[in-house]
Scaffold this active site. Structure first.
Site, PDB file in Angstrom:
ATOM      1  N   HIS A   1       0.857  -1.197   0.000  1.00 41.76           N
ATOM      2  CA  HIS A   1       0.000   0.000   0.000  1.00 41.76           C
ATOM      3  C   HIS A   1       0.892   1.246   0.000  1.00 41.76           C
ATOM      4  CE1 HIS A   1      -2.886   3.014   1.260  1.00 41.76           C
ATOM      5  NE2 HIS A   1      -3.833   2.177   0.887  1.00 41.76           N
TER       6      HIS A   1
ATOM      7  N   GLU B   1      -3.741   2.450  -7.177  1.00 44.03           N
ATOM      8  CA  GLU B   1      -4.140   3.448  -6.188  1.00 44.03           C
ATOM      9  C   GLU B   1      -3.254   4.686  -6.278  1.00 44.03           C
ATOM     10  OE1 GLU B   1      -6.595   1.625  -2.822  1.00 44.03           O
ATOM     11  OE2 GLU B   1      -4.536   1.874  -2.178  1.00 44.03           O
TER      12      GLU B   1
HETATM   13  P1  PGA Z   1      -9.706   5.856   0.471  1.00 43.39           P
HETATM   14  O1  PGA Z   1      -8.477   4.858   0.668  1.00 43.39           O
HETATM   15  O2  PGA Z   1     -10.840   5.063  -0.117  1.00 43.39           O
HETATM   16  O3  PGA Z   1     -10.009   6.350   1.867  1.00 43.39           O
HETATM   17  O4  PGA Z   1      -9.263   6.940  -0.448  1.00 43.39           O
HETATM   18  C1  PGA Z   1      -8.203   3.845  -0.262  1.00 43.39           C
HETATM   19  C2  PGA Z   1      -6.962   3.092   0.158  1.00 43.39           C
HETATM   20  O5  PGA Z   1      -6.019   3.724   0.653  1.00 43.39           O
HETATM   21  O6  PGA Z   1      -6.896   1.866   0.040  1.00 43.39           O
END
Ligand code: PGA
Length: 219
Positions: free
Chosen positions: A97, A145
């Site tokens: 992540h 992401e």
């Molecule tokens: P968010 O986070 O939906 O709060 O933007 C997504 C993530 O970091 O996996």
């Protein structure tokens, strides 16, 4: 195609709050079953055992995922949790992540080592990538992401999501492709129409059972 929705709770919820969430969330699922959707919930380490026992006892088709794993197999690594220790309390693990890469200095080598140990322990892996240039591993799910979209309320533009996922796919991965970054009940339907998006990794909007349920039902 079965859409996958992963709830990433980050450092939120005690065991008691996890219990309340599961009670409310499963009530919603019993009232309006969401067949054809793959649901994965990723609580903190401390709540994994409760969540796994609850889903088993109630025969729920919800998978439980850890949010991180040690890059070491076992040994003198105080505070670290090895893949083999996760095996009976989770079926998946999120690796790489952007918060871990940025705040805990996880390099591509560390990410690759974690993926390899998680796979060896028989866990499914959700690999998070911030762009198409990051190294792609042989995993079950890839979540694109972009950091600028995480927790901001501003998801990435659908065209840019599509083109980045296409570029990631060119690296010959068979992983299921997910998008993450400010997905919520207001934008899930629109984002689910992006052709290459096969599901979502949801942070903030997955903390409330109603909001997570709404996102799932809109996919
Ligand atoms: P968010 O986070 O939906 O709060 O933007 C997504 C993530 O970091 O996996």
């Amino acid at each position: 195609m079965e859409k996958t929705i992963i709830a990433n709770w980050k450092s939120h919820k005690t065991v008691e709050e996890t219990r309340v969430f599961f009670d409310e969330f499963t009530n919603l699922l019993f009232k309006t079953p969401q067949n054809g959707k793959e649901i994965i919930i990723a609580p903190s380490f401390t709540c994994l055992e409760y969540a796994t026992n609850f889903t088993r006892a109630n025969d729920l088709k919800i998978q439980i995922s850890a949010q991180n794993v040690s890059e070491h197999e076992e040994g003198a690594f105080t505070g670290e949790i090895a893949a083999s220790q996760l095996k009976n309390i989770a079926s998946c693990v999120i690796i790489g992540h952007s918060e871990r890469r940025r705040l805990y200095n996880e390099t591509e080598e560390i990410v690759a080592q974690k993926v390899s140990l998680a796979k060896k322990a028989g866990l499914k892996v959700v690999l998070c990538l911030q762009n198409e240039n990051e190294k792609v591993e042989n995993v079950d799910y890839i979540a694109f992401e972009p950091p600028g979209a995480i927790g901001t309320g501003n998801p990435e533009d659908p065209k840019s999501i599509e083109s980045t996922i296409q570029k990631i796919k060119e690296k010959n991965t068979t992983a299921k492709m997910l998008y993450g970054g400010s997905v919520d009940a207001d934008n899930a339907q629109e984002l689910a129409k992006v052709p290459s998006v096969e599901g979502f990794l949801v942070g903030g909007a997955s903390l409330s059972p109603e909001s997570l349920f709404q996102i799932i039902s809109l996919c």
